[in-house]
Design an enzyme around this catalytic site. Structure first.
Site, short mmCIF file in Angstrom:
data_model
loop_
_atom_site.label_atom_id
_atom_site.label_comp_id
_atom_site.label_asym_id
_atom_site.label_seq_id
_atom_site.Cartn_x
_atom_site.Cartn_y
_atom_site.Cartn_z
N VAL A 43 -8.60 -12.66 -6.97
CA VAL A 43 -9.41 -13.77 -7.49
C VAL A 43 -10.87 -13.43 -7.20
O VAL A 43 -11.28 -13.41 -6.04
CB VAL A 43 -9.02 -15.11 -6.84
CG1 VAL A 43 -9.88 -16.24 -7.40
CG2 VAL A 43 -7.55 -15.41 -7.05
N GLU A 44 -11.62 -13.16 -8.27
CA GLU A 44 -13.04 -12.84 -8.12
C GLU A 44 -13.89 -14.10 -8.29
O GLU A 44 -13.41 -15.13 -8.75
CB GLU A 44 -13.45 -11.78 -9.15
CG GLU A 44 -12.79 -10.45 -8.91
CD GLU A 44 -13.20 -9.40 -9.94
OE1 GLU A 44 -12.97 -8.22 -9.66
OE2 GLU A 44 -13.73 -9.75 -11.01
N CYS A 53 -8.44 -10.42 -2.24
CA CYS A 53 -7.43 -9.47 -2.71
C CYS A 53 -6.10 -10.17 -2.99
O CYS A 53 -5.75 -11.15 -2.33
CB CYS A 53 -7.18 -8.40 -1.65
SG CYS A 53 -8.59 -7.41 -1.18
N GLU A 55 -3.16 -9.15 -2.23
CA GLU A 55 -2.23 -9.06 -1.10
C GLU A 55 -2.45 -10.23 -0.12
O GLU A 55 -1.50 -10.83 0.39
CB GLU A 55 -2.41 -7.74 -0.33
CG GLU A 55 -2.31 -6.52 -1.19
CD GLU A 55 -3.68 -6.04 -1.67
OE1 GLU A 55 -4.35 -6.78 -2.43
OE2 GLU A 55 -4.07 -4.94 -1.28
N CYS A 87 -6.12 -2.68 1.07
CA CYS A 87 -7.34 -2.35 1.83
C CYS A 87 -7.12 -2.64 3.31
O CYS A 87 -6.13 -3.26 3.72
CB CYS A 87 -8.53 -3.13 1.28
SG CYS A 87 -8.56 -4.88 1.75
N CYS A 90 -6.56 -6.37 4.27
CA CYS A 90 -5.21 -6.86 3.94
C CYS A 90 -4.18 -6.27 4.90
O CYS A 90 -3.22 -6.95 5.29
CB CYS A 90 -4.86 -6.53 2.50
SG CYS A 90 -5.81 -7.50 1.31
ZN LIG Z 1 -7.36 -6.15 0.39
#
Ligand SMILES: [Zn+2]
Length: 132
Positions: A43-44, A53, A55, A87, A90
């Site tokens: 979700v940006e 992110c 995840e 990342c 996450c």
């Molecule tokens: Zn992440």
């Protein structure tokens, strides 16, 4: 829950990703200790630091449901030529909630793409973790 089913759920929810800026359509899914699948998507936001992110969306939703994660899957476009793995942020959340032995499955966006498997501990070997 098979890795194939978990990855398919992550692939399916990618259509819901909110990615007007990057177009990096990522989907994740968690297999919970209740034998459920919890989806998550990236979700940006126009304020870029507020993006989340896929995840962590799936992991946080798992907690909101009162469950714990047993496995995490990520389906995303490749990063450069390489398969995209979660990342560090996450992975740290996954370590806290699922522990170092929790499986992580990653696949690229093609329906017939192979599934790669690792664990939180392999991907974040020195992450701080308190056994509870
Ligand atoms: Zn992440």
């Amino acid at each position: 829950m098979t890795p194939t089913a978990l990855v398919a759920a992550a692939r399916d929810c990618r259509t819901n990703a909110h990615v007007p800026y990057s177009k990096f359509r990522a989907g994740a899914s968690v297999h919970t200790d209740r034998d459920e699948i919890v989806p998550g998507v990236i979700v940006e936001n126009v304020s870029l630091g507020l993006a989340m992110c896929a995840e962590r969306v799936a992991l946080f939703s798992t907690v909101a449901l009162g469950a714990r994660p047993l496995a995490l899957a990520l389906v995303a476009p490749r990063t450069g030529k390489d398969l995209t793995w979660p990342c560090g942020a996450c992975l740290q959340v996954a370590l806290e909630l699922g522990g170092p032995d929790m499986p992580i499955y990653a696949s690229s966006i093609r329906e017939d793409a192979p599934i790669s498997e690792s664990t939180v501990g392999e991907l974040l070997p020195k992450g701080p973790f308190v056994h509870r």
